[in-house]
Design a protein around this motif. Structure first.
Motif, mmCIF file in Angstrom:
data_model
loop_
_atom_site.group_PDB
_atom_site.id
_atom_site.type_symbol
_atom_site.label_atom_id
_atom_site.label_comp_id
_atom_site.label_asym_id
_atom_site.label_seq_id
_atom_site.Cartn_x
_atom_site.Cartn_y
_atom_site.Cartn_z
ATOM 1 N N ALA A 219 51.887 41.124 33.728
ATOM 2 C CA ALA A 219 53.083 41.580 34.380
ATOM 3 C C ALA A 219 53.849 42.353 33.351
ATOM 4 N N ASP A 220 53.774 42.308 32.303
ATOM 5 C CA ASP A 220 54.557 42.792 31.276
ATOM 6 C C ASP A 220 54.072 44.247 31.205
ATOM 7 N N ALA A 221 52.819 44.397 31.578
ATOM 8 C CA ALA A 221 51.995 45.691 31.614
ATOM 9 C C ALA A 221 52.317 46.303 33.032
ATOM 10 N N ASP A 222 52.987 45.853 33.695
ATOM 11 C CA ASP A 222 53.333 46.068 35.169
ATOM 12 C C ASP A 222 51.920 46.277 36.186
ATOM 13 N N ILE A 223 51.228 45.202 35.730
ATOM 14 C CA ILE A 223 49.848 45.300 36.668
ATOM 15 C C ILE A 223 49.931 44.268 37.773
ATOM 16 N N ASN A 224 49.829 44.473 38.961
ATOM 17 C CA ASN A 224 50.226 43.694 40.207
ATOM 18 C C ASN A 224 48.621 42.899 40.306
ATOM 19 N N VAL A 225 48.867 41.441 40.302
ATOM 20 C CA VAL A 225 47.661 40.832 40.433
ATOM 21 C C VAL A 225 47.524 40.394 42.151
ATOM 22 N N ASP A 226 46.508 40.291 42.568
ATOM 23 C CA ASP A 226 46.600 39.898 43.981
ATOM 24 C C ASP A 226 45.965 38.663 44.214
ATOM 25 N N MET A 227 44.773 38.486 44.285
ATOM 26 C CA MET A 227 44.210 37.124 44.712
ATOM 27 C C MET A 227 43.735 36.368 43.186
ATOM 28 N N ILE A 228 43.870 34.914 43.209
ATOM 29 C CA ILE A 228 43.806 34.365 42.309
ATOM 30 C C ILE A 228 42.717 33.123 42.527
ATOM 31 N N VAL A 229 41.962 32.710 41.704
ATOM 32 C CA VAL A 229 41.259 31.323 41.835
ATOM 33 C C VAL A 229 41.127 30.590 40.721
ATOM 34 N N VAL B 86 42.808 42.754 40.995
ATOM 35 C CA VAL B 86 43.743 43.891 40.726
ATOM 36 C C VAL B 86 43.213 45.214 41.541
ATOM 37 N N THR B 87 44.105 46.342 41.548
ATOM 38 C CA THR B 87 43.807 47.633 42.204
ATOM 39 C C THR B 87 42.644 48.114 41.052
ATOM 40 N N ARG B 88 42.005 49.089 41.838
ATOM 41 C CA ARG B 88 40.786 49.583 40.889
ATOM 42 C C ARG B 88 41.499 50.436 39.816
ATOM 43 N N ASN B 89 42.882 51.091 40.200
ATOM 44 C CA ASN B 89 43.405 51.970 39.345
ATOM 45 C C ASN B 89 43.869 51.186 37.903
ATOM 46 N N ASP B 90 44.200 49.927 38.213
ATOM 47 C CA ASP B 90 44.488 48.999 37.071
ATOM 48 C C ASP B 90 43.454 48.164 36.304
ATOM 49 N N PHE B 91 42.472 48.671 36.834
ATOM 50 C CA PHE B 91 41.164 47.693 36.193
ATOM 51 C C PHE B 91 40.960 47.696 34.916
ATOM 52 N N GLY B 92 41.020 49.007 34.514
ATOM 53 C CA GLY B 92 40.713 49.218 33.163
ATOM 54 C C GLY B 92 41.916 48.581 32.071
ATOM 55 N N ARG B 93 43.044 48.955 32.410
ATOM 56 C CA ARG B 93 44.250 48.410 31.813
ATOM 57 C C ARG B 93 44.167 47.019 31.813
ATOM 58 N N ALA B 94 43.935 46.305 32.971
ATOM 59 C CA ALA B 94 43.817 44.911 33.088
ATOM 60 C C ALA B 94 42.885 44.343 31.924
ATOM 61 N N GLN B 95 41.851 44.922 31.922
ATOM 62 C CA GLN B 95 40.600 44.568 30.881
ATOM 63 C C GLN B 95 41.323 44.535 29.260
ATOM 64 N N GLU B 96 41.826 45.654 29.233
ATOM 65 C CA GLU B 96 42.530 45.982 27.799
ATOM 66 C C GLU B 96 43.305 44.641 27.675
ATOM 67 N N ILE C 43 37.981 40.237 38.136
ATOM 68 C CA ILE C 43 38.169 39.864 36.663
ATOM 69 C C ILE C 43 37.750 38.517 36.434
ATOM 70 N N THR C 44 36.936 37.898 36.020
ATOM 71 C CA THR C 44 36.854 36.464 35.699
ATOM 72 C C THR C 44 36.698 36.134 34.354
ATOM 73 N N LEU C 45 37.574 35.397 33.795
ATOM 74 C CA LEU C 45 37.681 34.818 32.325
ATOM 75 C C LEU C 45 36.609 33.361 32.460
#
Ligand code: ASP
Ligand code: MG
Length: 406
Positions: free
Chosen positions: A284-294, A310-320, A264-266
């Protein structure tokens, strides 16, 4: 006399014939004069079926009832295994997690082992009975059955080996051992005779599926000597041991990959203090693990781009989560990409050798593979690339680091 824990995975217990053959291995260990305790996983495919049934009704994976259903596969295989041992003329008995007990803490579906009271299991071994522990399960503070996350019987085996102060913990599986890379993709991959705990931990957490990551962390903490080996062959597997036991250390020991990645890029977030906290706090509050960051430096000090995975499993939730905070984060737009893969080179030799990352970048550039994100640790370099280049990257890197079988 040695004390050995033998753990059998689902493919090694796929049907009655397989269970018989696995039982013969346990019996052979006893006949050789050793003490043996067995830990079993569920028969292949069983746990998937149990999880699917729970999902069909409830679609939740953190409840006590989820655990009471998905733990049952191991009860079946433990009982059948004990019967198979007895049919070979050696006494055996099955143990459920709650009977031992294997005491756990933490939530359902992802409980952590707190303590194993091994006295009765030791009692069995001392009188020549083979104890067969149902892996993957324990008992929580609420006196209900708990499970340890998928693949958790590896963790049961390591925890039992630690509690028993076992000389060895043999993890029987359907591969010969730990390889320098996935042999289904890299035909020249080699089985490693030895690997350090730290490297194995990185390999497992970076996508190699041979051992549950938690089990490796536990083995490292308690210095449990692990061996990963095939239950279908009679060849030695890979020993997972401390660094001091490895004489000639390769610079890179293995290459792992994971397709379970999404990016995900902002675009154009304000470049000022608190912005990263504003993005990663809600994730983090949504329990989504972030891996790499730049994050880039902004040209004029006003706005920059920020990318994370993020993992693909968390992708949709992270976007939300990000979109729900659009106002306060004040970014211009989002770029979403789930067609990415992470490739990691791992080796403790990196600590003492320069140029390991450079060789990775050079190799990928020669193949025309663009690197999207980079992250490093003391013994690992990971890059994010377009998923379609995963195989090409793995093979090229395997050659570049001199890992190809002669
Ligand atoms: N049977 C459980 C699973 O499939 C635990 C294990 O196999 O280690 O995840
Ligand atoms: Mg497994």
């Amino acid at each position: 006399m040695a004390r050995v824990v033998q753990k059998f995975g689902g493919t090694s217990l796929a049907d009655i014939e397989h269970i018989r053959r696995a039982a013969q291995r346990a019996v052979a260990e006893v006949k050789a004069g050793n003490e043996v305790a067995v830990v079993v996983s569920a028969m292949a495919g069983t746990t998937d079926q149990l999880v699917a049934w729970v999902d069909e009704i409830a679609g939740r994976d953190d409840s006590a009832e989820y655990d009471s259903v998905v733990s049952t596969g191991e009860q079946i295989s433990a009982g059948l295994f004990a019967l198979a041992v007895e049919s070979l003329g050696v006494p055996a008995r099955s143990w459920m997690g709650w009977q031992v007990p294997v005491a756990t803490e933490g939530g359902h579906g992802r409980a952590r082992i707190q303590k194993i009271n091994a006295a009765d299991v030791v009692g069995d071994m001392e009188k020549g009975t083979i104890p067969v522990l149902a892996g993957f399960q324990g008992i929580g503070p609420d006196r209900r059955v708990t499970t340890f996350g998928r693949g958790g019987s590896d963790t049961s085996a390591v925890a039992l080996a630690s509690a028993l102060k076992a000389d060895r913990c043999d993890i029987f599986t359907d591969v010969e051992g730990v390889f320098t890379a996935d042999p289904r993709i890299v035909a020249t991959a080699r089985k490693l005779d030895r690997i350090t705990y730290e490297e194995m931990l990185e390999l497992a957490s970076q996508g190699a599926k041979v051992l549950q990551t938690r089990s490796v962390a536990l083995a490292m903490k308690h210095r449990v000597r692990l061996q990963v080996l095939s239950s279908f062959l009679d060849t030695p597997g890979t020993l997972v041991v401390g660094e001091e036991e490895i004489v000639e250390q390769e610079i890179v020991s293995g290459i792992a990959y994971s397709r379970d990645e999404a990016k995900i890029t902002l675009l154009k977030v304000p470049d000022r203090p608190g912005v990263a906290a504003g993005i990663f706090g809600p994730l983090a509050d949504a329990d989504i693990n972030v891996d790499m960051i730049v994050q880039n430096v902004s040209e004029d000090g006003s706005a920059t781009d920020l990318t994370f995975t993020v993992t693909r499993n968390d992708f949709g939730r992270a976007q939300e989560v990000i979109e729900a905070n659009k106002k306060s984060l004040n970014y211009q737009s989002l770029i979403l990409d789930s067609q990415v893969a992470k490739v990691s080179v791992i080796g403790v030799g990196m600590r003492s050798h320069a140029g390991v990352a450079q060789r990775m970048f050079q190799t990928l550039s020669e193949k025309g593979i663009n690197i999207q994100v980079i992250s490093t640790s003391e013994i690992k370099v990971s890059v994010l690339i377009a998923e379609e280049y995963t195989e090409l990257a793995l093979r090229a890197l395997h050659t570049a680091y001199g890992l190809d079988a002669a």
